[in-house]
Design an enzyme around this catalytic site. Structure first.
Site, PDB file in Angstrom:
ATOM      1  N   LYS A  46     -52.257 -84.715  -4.902  1.00 27.85           N
ATOM      2  CA  LYS A  46     -53.241 -83.514  -4.967  1.00 27.85           C
ATOM      3  C   LYS A  46     -52.758 -82.696  -5.981  1.00 27.85           C
ATOM      4  O   LYS A  46     -53.829 -82.216  -6.642  1.00 27.85           O
ATOM      5  CB  LYS A  46     -53.335 -83.021  -3.432  1.00 27.85           C
ATOM      6  CG  LYS A  46     -53.952 -83.839  -2.511  1.00 27.85           C
ATOM      7  CD  LYS A  46     -54.116 -83.237  -0.986  1.00 27.85           C
ATOM      8  CE  LYS A  46     -54.661 -84.113  -0.005  1.00 27.85           C
ATOM      9  NZ  LYS A  46     -54.470 -83.335   1.361  1.00 27.85           N
ATOM     10  N   ASP A  80     -60.025 -79.848   2.140  1.00 28.89           N
ATOM     11  CA  ASP A  80     -59.187 -79.303   3.413  1.00 28.89           C
ATOM     12  C   ASP A  80     -59.262 -78.107   3.932  1.00 28.89           C
ATOM     13  O   ASP A  80     -59.440 -77.753   5.007  1.00 28.89           O
ATOM     14  CB  ASP A  80     -57.657 -79.584   2.781  1.00 28.89           C
ATOM     15  CG  ASP A  80     -57.595 -81.264   2.713  1.00 28.89           C
ATOM     16  OD1 ASP A  80     -57.986 -82.117   3.289  1.00 28.89           O
ATOM     17  OD2 ASP A  80     -56.237 -81.331   2.087  1.00 28.89           O
ATOM     18  N   GLY A 100     -46.012 -76.878   3.128  1.00 30.01           N
ATOM     19  CA  GLY A 100     -46.601 -78.008   2.230  1.00 30.01           C
ATOM     20  C   GLY A 100     -48.061 -77.835   1.756  1.00 30.01           C
ATOM     21  O   GLY A 100     -48.511 -76.818   1.791  1.00 30.01           O
ATOM     22  N   GLY A 101     -48.537 -78.879   1.121  1.00 27.94           N
ATOM     23  CA  GLY A 101     -49.891 -78.957   0.671  1.00 27.94           C
ATOM     24  C   GLY A 101     -50.823 -78.415   1.773  1.00 27.94           C
ATOM     25  O   GLY A 101     -51.920 -77.482   1.601  1.00 27.94           O
ATOM     26  N   ARG A 137     -38.704 -75.274   7.913  1.00 23.65           N
ATOM     27  CA  ARG A 137     -37.309 -75.566   7.864  1.00 23.65           C
ATOM     28  C   ARG A 137     -36.761 -75.390   6.584  1.00 23.65           C
ATOM     29  O   ARG A 137     -35.696 -75.047   6.527  1.00 23.65           O
ATOM     30  CB  ARG A 137     -36.960 -76.894   8.117  1.00 23.65           C
ATOM     31  CG  ARG A 137     -37.537 -77.994   7.085  1.00 23.65           C
ATOM     32  CD  ARG A 137     -37.466 -79.418   7.811  1.00 23.65           C
ATOM     33  NE  ARG A 137     -37.833 -80.374   6.699  1.00 23.65           N
ATOM     34  CZ  ARG A 137     -37.690 -81.549   6.784  1.00 23.65           C
ATOM     35  NH1 ARG A 137     -37.217 -82.192   7.985  1.00 23.65           N
ATOM     36  NH2 ARG A 137     -38.014 -82.336   5.999  1.00 23.65           N
ATOM     37  N   ARG A 159     -39.179 -72.371   0.666  1.00 28.79           N
ATOM     38  CA  ARG A 159     -40.631 -72.846   0.533  1.00 28.79           C
ATOM     39  C   ARG A 159     -41.599 -71.884   1.173  1.00 28.79           C
ATOM     40  O   ARG A 159     -42.517 -71.628   0.748  1.00 28.79           O
ATOM     41  CB  ARG A 159     -40.450 -74.171   1.075  1.00 28.79           C
ATOM     42  CG  ARG A 159     -41.251 -75.339   0.057  1.00 28.79           C
ATOM     43  CD  ARG A 159     -41.114 -76.694   0.634  1.00 28.79           C
ATOM     44  NE  ARG A 159     -42.471 -77.415   0.094  1.00 28.79           N
ATOM     45  CZ  ARG A 159     -42.924 -78.376   0.141  1.00 28.79           C
ATOM     46  NH1 ARG A 159     -42.515 -79.310   0.906  1.00 28.79           N
ATOM     47  NH2 ARG A 159     -44.017 -78.931  -0.616  1.00 28.79           N
TER      48      ARG A 159
HETATM   49  P1  NAP Z   1     -46.448 -81.877   2.536  1.00 27.53           P
HETATM   50  O1  NAP Z   1     -46.754 -81.469   1.401  1.00 27.53           O
HETATM   51  O2  NAP Z   1     -45.223 -82.993   2.562  1.00 27.53           O
HETATM   52  O3  NAP Z   1     -45.639 -80.812   3.651  1.00 27.53           O
HETATM   53  C1  NAP Z   1     -44.804 -81.141   4.823  1.00 27.53           C
HETATM   54  C2  NAP Z   1     -44.206 -79.805   5.585  1.00 27.53           C
HETATM   55  O4  NAP Z   1     -43.623 -80.243   6.514  1.00 27.53           O
HETATM   56  C3  NAP Z   1     -42.999 -79.320   4.313  1.00 27.53           C
HETATM   57  O5  NAP Z   1     -43.056 -77.964   4.793  1.00 27.53           O
HETATM   58  C4  NAP Z   1     -41.968 -80.039   5.059  1.00 27.53           C
HETATM   59  O6  NAP Z   1     -40.970 -79.348   5.062  1.00 27.53           O
HETATM   60  C5  NAP Z   1     -42.319 -80.019   6.416  1.00 27.53           C
HETATM   61  N1  NAP Z   1     -41.911 -81.076   7.287  1.00 27.53           N
HETATM   62  C6  NAP Z   1     -41.964 -82.569   7.120  1.00 27.53           C
HETATM   63  N2  NAP Z   1     -40.954 -83.165   8.001  1.00 27.53           N
HETATM   64  C7  NAP Z   1     -40.551 -82.163   8.951  1.00 27.53           C
HETATM   65  C8  NAP Z   1     -39.699 -82.265   9.819  1.00 27.53           C
HETATM   66  N3  NAP Z   1     -39.207 -83.312  10.423  1.00 27.53           N
HETATM   67  N4  NAP Z   1     -39.525 -80.959  10.463  1.00 27.53           N
HETATM   68  C9  NAP Z   1     -39.786 -79.774  10.235  1.00 27.53           C
HETATM   69  N5  NAP Z   1     -40.500 -79.767   8.966  1.00 27.53           N
HETATM   70  C10 NAP Z   1     -41.043 -81.030   8.624  1.00 27.53           C
HETATM   71  O7  NAP Z   1     -47.413 -82.739   3.537  1.00 27.53           O
HETATM   72  P2  NAP Z   1     -48.851 -82.232   3.768  1.00 27.53           P
HETATM   73  O8  NAP Z   1     -49.906 -82.881   2.877  1.00 27.53           O
HETATM   74  O9  NAP Z   1     -48.860 -80.706   3.834  1.00 27.53           O
HETATM   75  O10 NAP Z   1     -49.246 -82.807   5.186  1.00 27.53           O
HETATM   76  C11 NAP Z   1     -48.620 -82.514   6.459  1.00 27.53           C
HETATM   77  C12 NAP Z   1     -49.372 -83.200   7.731  1.00 27.53           C
HETATM   78  O11 NAP Z   1     -50.861 -82.809   7.630  1.00 27.53           O
HETATM   79  C13 NAP Z   1     -49.362 -84.857   7.423  1.00 27.53           C
HETATM   80  O12 NAP Z   1     -49.191 -85.461   8.730  1.00 27.53           O
HETATM   81  C14 NAP Z   1     -50.932 -85.147   6.922  1.00 27.53           C
HETATM   82  O13 NAP Z   1     -51.104 -86.262   7.656  1.00 27.53           O
HETATM   83  C15 NAP Z   1     -51.441 -83.937   7.772  1.00 27.53           C
HETATM   84  N6  NAP Z   1     -53.157 -83.543   7.043  1.00 27.53           N
HETATM   85  C16 NAP Z   1     -53.993 -83.825   7.920  1.00 27.53           C
HETATM   86  C17 NAP Z   1     -55.214 -83.470   7.252  1.00 27.53           C
HETATM   87  C18 NAP Z   1     -56.417 -83.586   8.077  1.00 27.53           C
HETATM   88  O14 NAP Z   1     -57.549 -83.789   7.619  1.00 27.53           O
HETATM   89  N7  NAP Z   1     -56.386 -83.622   9.422  1.00 27.53           N
HETATM   90  C19 NAP Z   1     -55.322 -82.948   5.925  1.00 27.53           C
HETATM   91  C20 NAP Z   1     -54.139 -82.929   5.056  1.00 27.53           C
HETATM   92  C21 NAP Z   1     -53.083 -83.063   5.759  1.00 27.53           C
HETATM   93  P3  NAP Z   1     -39.752 -79.692   3.882  1.00 27.53           P
HETATM   94  O15 NAP Z   1     -40.247 -78.897   2.546  1.00 27.53           O
HETATM   95  O16 NAP Z   1     -38.489 -79.088   4.423  1.00 27.53           O
HETATM   96  O17 NAP Z   1     -39.732 -81.170   3.610  1.00 27.53           O
END
Ligand code: NAP
Length: 243
Positions: A41, A77, A105-106, A128, A132
């Site tokens: 993205k 989103d 994150g994103g 965590r 960030r």
């Molecule tokens: P991302 O950019 O990789 O960010 C993930 C975030 O979660 C980061 O802050 C990461 O921390 C943290 N994290 C990851 N594993 C963790 C753990 N075990 N304990 C604590 N913190 C943790 O991912 P994203 O794009 O934001 O997506 C996050 C979730 O949202 C995914 O499951 C995705 O499928 C979902 N999502 C859903 C929709 C929807 O339409 N429903 C849309 C977008 C995303 P660090 O930086 O420390 O790794």
């Protein structure tokens, strides 16, 4: 698309990060569009000729198309979350609302872009990696990064999980005991069944939903960008929940 009688294909493509620019250029050359997801993205944001204001707020693009020969990108989103959370809260976003976002994150950026337009009393982000959270918070007006998870959520009336916790296991991002009694929970994670966090929150009396509604609403917005018409959401729900 089939239900709307639109003769296009929507196929998943597994694209290496190094190949993304070529793939998007090929789509643009054919004057077609698409979606991108993790981890593309942020790169798609850079590759588009023009991005919408909402994509600028998130610094990420999940939907692109060609308009007057120009590759345009947006981020659905944000609107998808806004509509789905509105359904959960079943009332206008009040200016006394206190929101806690878990993850930096994103998708947390997309949530904050939506929440920043509500004029809330307080918006906290916890991750965590505190650095960030600090970096993300400083991109939005009136959003603070919180160091302590319990402090981030204990007065919030809306808590949003923007981490993948619960996607592949029954982990929960925030213990239910940390939440204030009237807090609503929005879990961005979606899977075949409800997440453990949503299930346990509901049984403790909280309003809660998973990310399926957001997924459908962001898809509906993308559909409108590509075809200029509203899709039939009941068909989308049926397809998304078909086992
Ligand atoms: P991302 O950019 O990789 O960010 C993930 C975030 O979660 C980061 O802050 C990461 O921390 C943290 N994290 C990851 N594993 C963790 C753990 N075990 N304990 C604590 N913190 C943790 O991912 P994203 O794009 O934001 O997506 C996050 C979730 O949202 C995914 O499951 C995705 O499928 C979902 N999502 C859903 C929709 C929807 O339409 N429903 C849309 C977008 C995303 P660090 O930086 O420390 O790794």
């Amino acid at each position: 698309m089939a239900h709307a009688g639109i003769p296009v294909r929507y196929d998943p493509l597994d694209v290496e990060p190094s190949a993304l620019a070529d793939v998007i250029r090929d789509f643009a050359a054919e004057e077609t569009g698409g979606n991108v997801t993790i981890p593309h993205k942020e790169s798609a944001f850079v590759l588009c000729d023009r991005v919408t204001e909402v994509a600028q707020a998130v610094r990420a693009v999940n939907t692109f198309w060609v308009e007057d020969g120009v590759l345009v990108g947006t981020n659905t989103d944000v609107g998808g979350f806004d509509t789905a959370v509105h359904d959960l809260l079943a009332r206008e976003h009040s200016s006394s609302r206190r929101v806690a976002v878990i993850g930096a994150g994103g998708s947390a950026a997309a949530v904050l872009a939506a929440v920043s337009t509500w004029n809330c009393a307080d918006v906290a982000v916890w991750s965590r990696s505190h650095q960030r959270a600090l970096d993300l918070a400083q991109r939005f007006d009136a959003v603070r990064a919180e160091l302590d998870l319990a402090a981030a959520v204990h007065e919030a009336d809306l808590v949003v999980n923007a981490t993948p916790i619960g996607m592949h296991d029954d982990g929960i991002p925030v213990p239910i005991s940390f939440l204030s009694p009237g807090a609503a929970l929005f879990d961005l994670v979606y899977r075949n069944d409800e997440t453990e966090w949503v299930r346990s929150a509901r049984s403790a009396g909280h309003a809660a939903c998973d990310g399926l509604g957001m997924l459908i609403e962001q898809g509906a917005l993308a559909f409108r960008c590509w075809f200029g018409i509203e899709p039939d959401r009941s068909v989308m729900w049926e397809a998304a929940t078909r086992r």
